[in-house]
Structures are given as structure tokens and as C-alpha cells.
Enzyme design. Structure first.
Site, short mmCIF file in Angstrom:
data_model
loop_
_atom_site.label_atom_id
_atom_site.label_comp_id
_atom_site.label_asym_id
_atom_site.label_seq_id
_atom_site.Cartn_x
_atom_site.Cartn_y
_atom_site.Cartn_z
N GLU A 51 0.94 -1.23 -0.12
CA GLU A 51 -0.08 0.11 -0.09
C GLU A 51 0.80 1.36 0.16
OE1 GLU A 51 -1.65 3.39 1.82
OE2 GLU A 51 -0.62 2.06 3.12
N ASP A 55 0.72 3.81 -3.03
CA ASP A 55 0.50 5.37 -2.88
C ASP A 55 1.37 6.22 -3.65
OD1 ASP A 55 -0.95 7.41 -1.21
OD2 ASP A 55 0.96 7.62 -0.57
N ASP A 124 -6.93 1.18 1.00
CA ASP A 124 -5.50 0.57 1.05
C ASP A 124 -5.27 -0.60 0.14
OD1 ASP A 124 -4.90 2.40 3.04
OD2 ASP A 124 -5.19 0.99 4.61
N GLU A 127 -4.60 0.51 -3.49
CA GLU A 127 -3.34 0.84 -3.59
C GLU A 127 -2.18 -0.11 -3.35
OE1 GLU A 127 -3.30 5.62 -1.98
OE2 GLU A 127 -3.16 4.04 -0.58
#
Length: 233
Positions: A51, A55, A124, A127
Site C-alpha cells: 500500500e 500510494d 488501502d 493502492e
């Protein structure tokens, strides 16, 4: 979840349009920490590191997309648009469109607590899958995933608005010099699923309250409720 690992992999690949070379990346991207903690053998990492990577990849891809798509927009406008497109509520919308919630590996406690519908977790995992694709194949396939499931399919009306800013602009326009304050009234729940309640006070008068999974989210919910109250009045 009653699906086998092979079924989960097949469904994810069908929904994302991407076939993994290394399925372990995908399985890690779908594994919540509660599941990892309950595993006795054949432990695998939870999605948190993927994650983190996803991101960063998403910020770069979305920045390039907006830079090329809106050549006349200044930096401030581009930053606001990007923040709306890749914020928690918007990414949760994308996850629900792919029905990711039903394919996440949870521990029993998080499952019973409603983790499959929690915006923060859905965000989350969206990502984390991006991070997994990036590790598996590189930036071009990662970009294809973002364009197909995050940027292209996200309708303008779905974008998360910064209601605190909208409320401030509205109040200052109607009553210049007004004072707006936000206070956290309470917090409840275990550490991994806190619920905060906030109030917004305008010129000493309590206007509305709102709840969220973080103090920031509670502030936004309270501002949104205040905007609705003003509309009703």
C-alpha cells in the site's frame, strides 16, 4: 470468505484486467494484518508495505495525467483535483466497483467488525494492488490499472469534496469575519477501528456534528452536515 486462493486470484485478474506473473504479490496485496496475525503456518505479509508503494506510484501517475490533461490549470488547482481523485473515499468507490471487499483475507475479528465495507481498508487494498502490479510488471501496467479503474472510471460527481474549505468559503462570503471551530466530542472503539465524533461551531453556535474513522474524517463529516443544515435553512 469461502473462496479458494485460486478462485480469488482468478476473480481479481478478471476484474482488474491484469494477469500476475507472481501471484504472491497479489495475495499479499489482499491480506489484512488481522489475517496475518491469525496464521499459524505459511505466514505471508499483510498489504501495508505494498500500500505504501502503491500510494507513491499513484501520486506520480495521477500527477502526470492531470499535468497533461489540463495544461492551463495552475498548480493549486491540479493539487486539489489530485487530492480529490486519490483520497480515501474516492479510492473506496473504485474498490467497490471492482467488488474488492469480498476478496480480502481477514482475521475473524476484523471480518465480524465489518472490515469488508470499511473505506480505509478498501482504499488501502486498491493502492496495494497497484503496488503489486508495479512490482510484477513495472510502470506501464501500473498505469493501465490506474487509468482503467481509478482515473477513467471515477466520475466527477464522485470526487470527494473538501467540505471544511467549502463551508469556510460559504460562511466568510455570507458573514465576513466569522469564527469557525472544530472540536472532537468523543472517540470509541478498539485502536484499529476508532470512531471519532466532531462538532463544528460557528460564531459560538454549534451547527452540526459528524463521525469518521479519523479526526480529519470526522471534521469533514461535521462540515458536510453543517452545509446541509445551511441549505435546509
Amino acid at each position: 470468505m469461502n473462496k479458494s486462493v485460486s478462485e480469488v486470484v482468478s476473480l481479481i485478474e478478471e476484474r482488474t484486467g491484469y494477469r500476475f506473473k507472481n501471484e504472491n504479490y497479489l495475495l499479499e496485496a489482499l491480506t489484512h494484518s488481522s489475517y496475518t496475525n491469525e496464521m499459524k503456518i505459511n505466514k505471508r505479509n499483510c498489504y501495508e508495505r505494498l500500500e505504501f508503494l502503491g500510494d507513491a506510484v499513484l501520486e506520480m501517475i495521477s500527477s502526470e495525467f492531470l499535468f497533461n490533461t489540463y495544461p492551463n490549470d495552475p498548480e493549486g488547482v491540479l493539487s486539489k483535483t489530485r487530492a480529490s481523485m486519490v483520497c480515501e473515499p474516492s479510492l473506496a468507490i473504485c474498490a467497490r466497483r471492482m467488488n474488492l471487499g469480498e476478496l480480502i483475507f481477514f482475521g475473524k475479528g476484523e471480518e465480524l467488525a465489518g472490515g469488508r465495507e470499511r473505506d480505509s481498508i478498501l482504499c488501502d487494498v486498491t493502492e496495494a494492488i497497484l503496488g503489486a502490479i508495479y512490482l510484477d510488471s513495472g510502470i506501464e501496467d501500473a498505469k493501465a490499472y490506474v487509468m482503467a479503474h481509478i482515473l477513467k472510471d471515477l466520475k466527477k460527481e464522485d470526487l470527494f469534496n473538501d467540505y471544511k474549505t467549502l463551508l469556510q468559503e460559504r460562511i466568510y462570503k455570507e458573514k465576513p469575519g466569522s469564527q469557525i471551530a472544530y472540536n472532537i466530542l468523543s472517540q470509541s472503539g478498539p485502536e484499529h477501528e476508532k470512531v471519532f465524533e466532531a462538532e463544528v461551531v460557528i460564531n459560538g453556535i454549534k451547527m452540526a456534528t459528524g463521525k469518521g474513522s479519523s479526526k480529519k474524517a470526522a471534521h469533514q463529516a461535521a462540515a458536510f452536515a453543517a452545509m446541509k443544515a445551511l441549505d435546509n435553512n
